[in-house]
Design a protein around this motif. Structure first.
Motif, PDB file in Angstrom:
ATOM      1  N   PHE A 197      28.594 -13.269 -52.087  1.00 51.84           N
ATOM      2  CA  PHE A 197      28.392 -12.476 -50.876  1.00 51.84           C
ATOM      3  C   PHE A 197      28.686 -11.010 -51.149  1.00 51.84           C
ATOM      4  O   PHE A 197      27.935 -10.120 -50.711  1.00 51.84           O
ATOM      5  N   PHE A 198      29.781 -10.721 -51.863  1.00 50.42           N
ATOM      6  CA  PHE A 198      30.126  -9.331 -52.193  1.00 50.42           C
ATOM      7  C   PHE A 198      28.986  -8.644 -52.924  1.00 50.42           C
ATOM      8  O   PHE A 198      28.671  -7.475 -52.665  1.00 50.42           O
ATOM      9  N   TYR A 199      28.372  -9.366 -53.858  1.00 48.33           N
ATOM     10  CA  TYR A 199      27.290  -8.785 -54.665  1.00 48.33           C
ATOM     11  C   TYR A 199      26.146  -8.321 -53.765  1.00 48.33           C
ATOM     12  O   TYR A 199      25.675  -7.181 -53.889  1.00 48.33           O
ATOM     13  N   TYR A 200      25.697  -9.190 -52.866  1.00 46.68           N
ATOM     14  CA  TYR A 200      24.570  -8.840 -52.000  1.00 46.68           C
ATOM     15  C   TYR A 200      24.966  -7.823 -50.926  1.00 46.68           C
ATOM     16  O   TYR A 200      24.146  -6.998 -50.511  1.00 46.68           O
ATOM     17  N   TYR A 201      26.212  -7.873 -50.492  1.00 43.42           N
ATOM     18  CA  TYR A 201      26.693  -6.894 -49.497  1.00 43.42           C
ATOM     19  C   TYR A 201      26.693  -5.488 -50.092  1.00 43.42           C
ATOM     20  O   TYR A 201      26.171  -4.542 -49.481  1.00 43.42           O
ATOM     21  N   ILE A 202      27.260  -5.346 -51.296  1.00 49.28           N
ATOM     22  CA  ILE A 202      27.317  -4.036 -51.940  1.00 49.28           C
ATOM     23  C   ILE A 202      25.922  -3.557 -52.328  1.00 49.28           C
ATOM     24  O   ILE A 202      25.593  -2.366 -52.202  1.00 49.28           O
ATOM     25  N   LYS A 203      25.074  -4.481 -52.772  1.00 48.41           N
ATOM     26  CA  LYS A 203      23.701  -4.140 -53.137  1.00 48.41           C
ATOM     27  C   LYS A 203      22.936  -3.602 -51.924  1.00 48.41           C
ATOM     28  O   LYS A 203      22.226  -2.587 -52.031  1.00 48.41           O
ATOM     29  N   SER A 204      23.078  -4.254 -50.777  1.00 49.07           N
ATOM     30  CA  SER A 204      22.386  -3.800 -49.566  1.00 49.07           C
ATOM     31  C   SER A 204      22.927  -2.459 -49.102  1.00 49.07           C
ATOM     32  O   SER A 204      22.179  -1.605 -48.601  1.00 49.07           O
ATOM     33  N   TRP A 205      24.234  -2.249 -49.267  1.00 46.90           N
ATOM     34  CA  TRP A 205      24.848  -0.984 -48.863  1.00 46.90           C
ATOM     35  C   TRP A 205      24.358   0.170 -49.738  1.00 46.90           C
ATOM     36  O   TRP A 205      24.044   1.257 -49.237  1.00 46.90           O
ATOM     37  N   LYS A 206      24.259  -0.063 -51.043  1.00 48.74           N
ATOM     38  CA  LYS A 206      23.781   0.976 -51.956  1.00 48.74           C
ATOM     39  C   LYS A 206      22.325   1.326 -51.705  1.00 48.74           C
ATOM     40  O   LYS A 206      21.918   2.487 -51.808  1.00 48.74           O
ATOM     41  N   ASN A 207      21.515   0.321 -51.373  1.00 46.52           N
ATOM     42  CA  ASN A 207      20.080   0.529 -51.172  1.00 46.52           C
ATOM     43  C   ASN A 207      19.729   0.866 -49.723  1.00 46.52           C
ATOM     44  O   ASN A 207      18.543   1.012 -49.395  1.00 46.52           O
ATOM     45  N   HIS A 208      20.778   0.938 -48.880  1.00 51.31           N
ATOM     46  CA  HIS A 208      20.576   1.241 -47.453  1.00 51.31           C
ATOM     47  C   HIS A 208      19.601   0.253 -46.804  1.00 51.31           C
ATOM     48  O   HIS A 208      18.705   0.630 -46.050  1.00 51.31           O
ATOM     49  N   GLN A 209      19.781  -1.016 -47.152  1.00 53.18           N
ATOM     50  CA  GLN A 209      18.938  -2.073 -46.621  1.00 53.18           C
ATOM     51  C   GLN A 209      19.767  -3.040 -45.786  1.00 53.18           C
ATOM     52  O   GLN A 209      20.992  -3.099 -45.915  1.00 53.18           O
ATOM     53  N   LYS A 210      19.086  -3.808 -44.949  1.00 54.56           N
ATOM     54  CA  LYS A 210      19.787  -4.828 -44.165  1.00 54.56           C
ATOM     55  C   LYS A 210      20.228  -5.952 -45.079  1.00 54.56           C
ATOM     56  O   LYS A 210      19.488  -6.378 -45.964  1.00 54.56           O
ATOM     57  N   LEU A 211      21.438  -6.433 -44.850  1.00 56.25           N
ATOM     58  CA  LEU A 211      21.979  -7.496 -45.695  1.00 56.25           C
ATOM     59  C   LEU A 211      21.174  -8.780 -45.528  1.00 56.25           C
ATOM     60  O   LEU A 211      20.925  -9.228 -44.415  1.00 56.25           O
TER      61      LEU A 211
END
Length: 215
Positions: A197-211
């Motif tokens: 979950f952390f991986y996808y949460y941080i990835k979405s935050w960096k890319n400014h995308q919805k989780l």
């Protein structure tokens, strides 16, 4: 109390505030697992049996009451509030959570620090808390699209456990406390469950995308 313990407690408290904010202001519990919340009620109820018999500090007593009271409140809202309960994802929240309770209870009876009622129940609460997030993570994988408040709630909940690991490491090296293996191992397992979950949460935050989690 060291900074990691305090940060862990405040992060845990903030996660609950965010969840209650979602429920109270939006009148919605969409994306939240009732199964996970019910498991947390069991965790806190069995862990804090010494609430009125073993006084540690004012801070300790207040935090115990807050965590126990808010967990019961969240379950009440999701089960009985006439508006909130209608937003509950009952079909997607299908994890058989009570199947987690029996193995944790048996493990607590077999592996504990002392074979007393309070110690066994405290150990049981550690084992159960380690896996209580599973119904929530399964629900998020099924729904895939996750609103910001729900995503932040789960992220803060996982961060609280990671900060507690740092707290234990600090106490071992700086305060020279002995390793409590049951606490450490259950905490490591619980934190490990959040890694994906952390991986996808941080990835979405960096890319400014919805989780969004993979199916």
């Amino acid at each position: 109390m060291n900074v990691f313990r305090l940060a862990g407690d405040m992060t845990h408290l903030l996660s609950i505030i965010l969840l209650l904010l979602k429920i109270r202001t939006m009148k919605s519990c969409a994306g939240i697992s009732l199964k996970t919340q019910e498991l947390y009620v069991i965790v806190f109820a069995t862990r804090y049996l010494d609430l009125f018999t073993n006084y540690v500090s004012f801070y300790n007593t207040v935090m115990k009451l807050v965590f126990l009271g808010t967990s019961v409140s969240i379950v009440w809202y999701m089960r009985y509030h006439k508006v909130v309960r209608q937003t509950y994802n009952r079909d997607e929240d299908a994890f058989r959570h009570f199947f987690l309770v029996l193995p944790c209870a048996l493990l607590a009876l077999m592996i504990n620090h002392a074979f007393t009622v309070t110690e066994v129940l405290w150990t049981f609460s550690l084992y159960l808390e380690a896996v209580s997030i599973l119904p929530q993570l399964v629900l998020l994988q099924k729904s895939r699209n996750i609103d910001n408040l729900t995503g932040n709630y789960v992220f803060l909940l996982g961060s609280y456990r990671a900060l507690y690991l740092l707290n234990w490491i600090y106490r071992f090296f700086i305060e020279k406390r002995q390793i409590l293996w049951i606490t450490w191992v259950s905490g490591l397992i619980q934190t490990a469950l959040y890694v994906d979950f952390f991986y996808y949460y941080i990835k979405s935050w960096k890319n400014h995308q919805k989780l969004k989690l993979p199916a």
